[in-house]
Scaffold this active site. Structure first.
Site, PDB file in Angstrom:
ATOM      1  N   LYS A   1       5.128   2.281   5.307  1.00 17.00           N
ATOM      2  CA  LYS A   1       5.981   2.645   4.333  1.00 17.00           C
ATOM      3  C   LYS A   1       6.881   3.786   4.708  1.00 17.00           C
ATOM      4  O   LYS A   1       8.138   3.882   4.629  1.00 17.00           O
ATOM      5  CB  LYS A   1       5.262   2.785   3.030  1.00 17.00           C
ATOM      6  CG  LYS A   1       6.285   3.291   1.951  1.00 17.00           C
ATOM      7  CD  LYS A   1       5.550   2.861   0.444  1.00 17.00           C
ATOM      8  CE  LYS A   1       4.640   3.976  -0.022  1.00 17.00           C
ATOM      9  NZ  LYS A   1       5.456   5.287  -0.610  1.00 17.00           N
TER      10      LYS A   1
ATOM     11  N   ARG B   1      12.488   5.514   6.558  1.00 17.74           N
ATOM     12  CA  ARG B   1      13.388   6.194   7.951  1.00 17.74           C
ATOM     13  C   ARG B   1      14.136   5.307   8.538  1.00 17.74           C
ATOM     14  O   ARG B   1      15.123   5.674   8.832  1.00 17.74           O
ATOM     15  CB  ARG B   1      12.392   7.058   8.467  1.00 17.74           C
ATOM     16  CG  ARG B   1      11.808   8.381   7.846  1.00 17.74           C
ATOM     17  CD  ARG B   1      10.471   8.707   8.168  1.00 17.74           C
ATOM     18  NE  ARG B   1       9.834  10.166   7.791  1.00 17.74           N
ATOM     19  CZ  ARG B   1       9.400   9.965   6.640  1.00 17.74           C
ATOM     20  NH1 ARG B   1       8.918   9.130   5.806  1.00 17.74           N
ATOM     21  NH2 ARG B   1       8.861  11.367   6.060  1.00 17.74           N
TER      22      ARG B   1
ATOM     23  N   GLY C   1       9.425   8.357  -4.215  1.00 17.81           N
ATOM     24  CA  GLY C   1       9.583   9.774  -4.247  1.00 17.81           C
ATOM     25  C   GLY C   1      10.237  10.054  -2.607  1.00 17.81           C
ATOM     26  O   GLY C   1      11.072  10.951  -2.519  1.00 17.81           O
TER      27      GLY C   1
ATOM     28  N   ASP D   1      -2.245  10.634   1.026  1.00 12.74           N
ATOM     29  CA  ASP D   1      -2.066   9.453   0.210  1.00 12.74           C
ATOM     30  C   ASP D   1      -3.490   8.928   0.250  1.00 12.74           C
ATOM     31  O   ASP D   1      -3.305   7.647  -0.296  1.00 12.74           O
ATOM     32  CB  ASP D   1      -1.127   8.591   1.061  1.00 12.74           C
ATOM     33  CG  ASP D   1       0.300   9.252   0.780  1.00 12.74           C
ATOM     34  OD1 ASP D   1       0.627   9.803  -0.116  1.00 12.74           O
ATOM     35  OD2 ASP D   1       1.031   9.097   1.664  1.00 12.74           O
TER      36      ASP D   1
ATOM     37  N   ARG E   1      -3.014  12.113  -9.598  1.00 12.28           N
ATOM     38  CA  ARG E   1      -4.162  11.567  -8.978  1.00 12.28           C
ATOM     39  C   ARG E   1      -5.433  12.154  -9.097  1.00 12.28           C
ATOM     40  O   ARG E   1      -6.357  11.702  -8.811  1.00 12.28           O
ATOM     41  CB  ARG E   1      -3.604  11.277  -7.556  1.00 12.28           C
ATOM     42  CG  ARG E   1      -2.816  10.064  -7.484  1.00 12.28           C
ATOM     43  CD  ARG E   1      -2.474   9.752  -5.939  1.00 12.28           C
ATOM     44  NE  ARG E   1      -1.532   8.536  -5.930  1.00 12.28           N
ATOM     45  CZ  ARG E   1      -0.680   8.406  -4.815  1.00 12.28           C
ATOM     46  NH1 ARG E   1      -0.875   9.232  -3.585  1.00 12.28           N
ATOM     47  NH2 ARG E   1       0.273   7.355  -4.998  1.00 12.28           N
TER      48      ARG E   1
ATOM     49  N   ARG F   1      -1.873   3.363  -5.317  1.00 11.71           N
ATOM     50  CA  ARG F   1      -3.032   3.892  -4.697  1.00 11.71           C
ATOM     51  C   ARG F   1      -4.375   3.787  -5.685  1.00 11.71           C
ATOM     52  O   ARG F   1      -5.321   3.672  -5.233  1.00 11.71           O
ATOM     53  CB  ARG F   1      -2.873   5.006  -4.033  1.00 11.71           C
ATOM     54  CG  ARG F   1      -1.744   5.086  -3.327  1.00 11.71           C
ATOM     55  CD  ARG F   1      -1.717   5.808  -1.782  1.00 11.71           C
ATOM     56  NE  ARG F   1      -0.450   5.879  -0.974  1.00 11.71           N
ATOM     57  CZ  ARG F   1      -0.024   5.110  -0.237  1.00 11.71           C
ATOM     58  NH1 ARG F   1      -0.744   4.142   0.298  1.00 11.71           N
ATOM     59  NH2 ARG F   1       1.141   5.242   0.287  1.00 11.71           N
TER      60      ARG F   1
HETATM   61  C1  S3P Z   1       5.761  10.856   2.610  1.00 11.59           C
HETATM   62  C2  S3P Z   1       5.055  12.114   2.615  1.00 11.59           C
HETATM   63  C3  S3P Z   1       4.265  12.500   1.574  1.00 11.59           C
HETATM   64  C4  S3P Z   1       3.277  11.107   1.031  1.00 11.59           C
HETATM   65  C5  S3P Z   1       4.193  10.205   0.807  1.00 11.59           C
HETATM   66  C6  S3P Z   1       5.234   9.878   1.869  1.00 11.59           C
HETATM   67  C7  S3P Z   1       6.683  10.751   3.599  1.00 11.59           C
HETATM   68  O1  S3P Z   1       4.608  13.020   0.355  1.00 11.59           O
HETATM   69  O2  S3P Z   1       2.645  11.579   0.088  1.00 11.59           O
HETATM   70  O3  S3P Z   1       3.549   8.891   0.105  1.00 11.59           O
HETATM   71  O4  S3P Z   1       7.216   9.494   3.813  1.00 11.59           O
HETATM   72  O5  S3P Z   1       7.368  11.611   4.209  1.00 11.59           O
HETATM   73  P1  S3P Z   1       4.729  14.751   0.511  1.00 11.59           P
HETATM   74  O6  S3P Z   1       5.520  15.104   1.866  1.00 11.59           O
HETATM   75  O7  S3P Z   1       5.643  15.309  -0.710  1.00 11.59           O
HETATM   76  O8  S3P Z   1       3.342  15.256   0.460  1.00 11.59           O
END
Ligand code: S3P
Length: 450
Positions: free
Chosen positions: A30, A35, A107, A337, A368, A410
């Site tokens: 993912k 990216r 996010g 994660d 979580r 998750r």
């Molecule tokens: C991610 C970074 C992590 C992760 C998220 C994906 C990413 O978050 O928990 O599922 O793709 O850069 P944080 O960087 O906020 O910890």
């Protein structure tokens, strides 16, 4: 025999599996898929992405790339992974979207696009679902403001929706992230591409480095220097991102559910193909091995073969005798994660596991720490929560019970894996959230337990 049945759209019932056998191919990673789409949108011309994750989060990113002016064509897809052809005018040809940019539950979409949009000369609004609207954005707004972009957000600039008024060029900065976060680091680096000099991000713990690797394969000179204080990553503003073709490795965070399922089940052998084993993502494999998990790793070719500069391996996991482990804040940052599914492994291990400094888990798709503790307690596990620390007493026989994913993918998958061992029936409420990262998860669960 495993029975996975859906009595209604709101629940799934999982019954214990006598044995677990099979071969799994996972959705594309993912983090890498987001990216790949974003960088293809910043590059001029045609990019190809094979095997991108086909969950709701990555689809949100694809839709935003299209809204900004890239032509996004899904050339193939099976509900697990999808292939894309992207033709973009490049960063300088992108345009403001006529509507708000909907990040859904994602996010990563919201934070990385905040960085990209900071350096584009128009105004955008990033929004998402109820869960995303509860997740903090101050951590990205502050550094991006120091680069010259203007931000407005709800609740005293702390929560989405976020309005980004972009500026060209941005000011190059040298900043330390307040918490180890690949999303924050990546947002600053992506903004740094449009800054007037060298941008440096310093982290106390090295988080996932996909942005750095993927920018390098696209011709950007990204430097990473490690020292006792952590790692400093820098790049030069004005660098051009080239269009490339690449294949996305299988998602190691999805593999984590099968690694734990195989290790805790008394009669299991599972083979997981083409998994990304990037050193900044593989902590889950090493932690499980330190707990006694029998995980065999068969490396696949050269790191550069897939065009994303990401190493891959086939993983084979077999029934194991697990032992408790003590994890600290640096482990939490590198397995961020995977902590919910690791808590399940701890519940089936001998001894008491402690996980300290897990506060960041409270800011994910759900809280979580509480969500994992409540679900595992319902299944009979003794879990203590003390502030941001967890203590999990291992060795309890799980008893099937109702659990709630809290609409967090998750947690849905963690409780479903618990159902493979728990006596009786384990009900997972709101299981549909699994589709955020792993749309075929319940089908795979049934397949390996048949
Ligand atoms: C991610 C970074 C992590 C992760 C998220 C994906 C990413 O978050 O928990 O599922 O793709 O850069 P944080 O960087 O906020 O910890």
């Amino acid at each position: 025999m495993t029975g996975v049945s859906a009595p209604g759209p709101a629940t799934v019932v999982v019954r214990p599996a006598a044995r677990l056998r099979g071969e799994l191919r996972l959705p594309g990673d993912k983090s890498i898929s987001h990216r790949a789409l974003m960088l293809a949108t910043l590059a001029v011309g045609e990019s190809r992405i094979a095997g991108a994750g086909d969950g709701a989060d990555v689809r949100s990113t694809a839709a935003i790339c299209a809204a900004l002016g890239a032509r996004i064509e899904r050339v193939d897809g099976d509900g697990g992974s999808a292939d894309y052809r992207i033709v973009s005018p490049g960063a300088d040809g992108l345009r403001a979207s006529s509507t708000d940019l909907d990040c859904g539950n994602s996010g990563t979409s919201l934070r990385l696009f905040a960085g990209i949009l900071s350096g584009l000369p128009f105004t955008s609004v990033l929004d998402g679902d109820d869960s995303l609207r509860r997740r903090p954005v101050t951590r990205i707004i502050e550094p991006l403001r120091s680069m010259g972009a203007v931000f407005h957000a709800r609740s005293n600039d702390s929560l989405p929706p976020v309005t980004v008024v972009g500026r060209t060029p941005l000011r190059a900065v040298d900043v330390a992230t307040p918490i180890p976060s690949a999303q924050v680091k990546s947002a600053i680096l992506l903004a740094g591409l449009r800054a007037d000099g060298r941008t440096t991000v310093r982290e106390s713990v090295a988080t996932r480095d996909h942005t750095e690797r993927m920018l390098r394969t696209r011709g950007v000179d990204v430097r990473s220097e490690a020292d006792r204080a952590g790692v400093a990553v820098s790049l030069e503003g004005g660098s051009t991102v080239e269009a490339v073709s690449e294949r996305v490795p299988g998602d190691v965070s999805a593999a984590a559910f099968w690694l734990v399922a195989g290790a805790i089940h008394p009669d299991a052998e599972l083979t997981i193909r083409d998994v990304g084993v990037n050193p900044t993502r593989r902590a889950i494999i090493d932690i499980l091995r330190a707990m006694g998990a029998r995980i065999e790793e068969r490396p696949l070719g050269d790191a550069a073969d897939n065009g994303v500069g990401e190493p891959m391996a086939d993983l084979v996991v077999r029934s194991s005798e697990l032992r408790a482990i003590d994890l600290g804040p640096a482990d939490v940052a590198t397995a961020i994660d995977e902590i919910p599914i690791l808590c399940l492994a701890a519940a089936l291990a001998s001894g008491t596991t402690t996980i300290r400094g897990a506060g960041e888990l409270r800011h994910k798709e759900s809280d979580r720490i509480d969500g994992t503790a409540i679900g595992l307690r319902a299944l009979g596990v003794r879990v203590e929560v003390d502030g941001d620390d967890l203590r999990i007493r291992g060795g309890t026989a799980l008893a099937g019970a109702p659990t709630d994913s809290l609409d967090d993918h998750r947690l849905a998958m963690t409780f479903a894996v618990a159902g493979l061992l728990a006596r009786g029936a384990t009900t997972v409420h709101r299981p549909g959230s699994a589709a955020v990262s792993y749309p075929g998860f319940f089908a795979d669960l049934e397949r390996v337990g048949a």
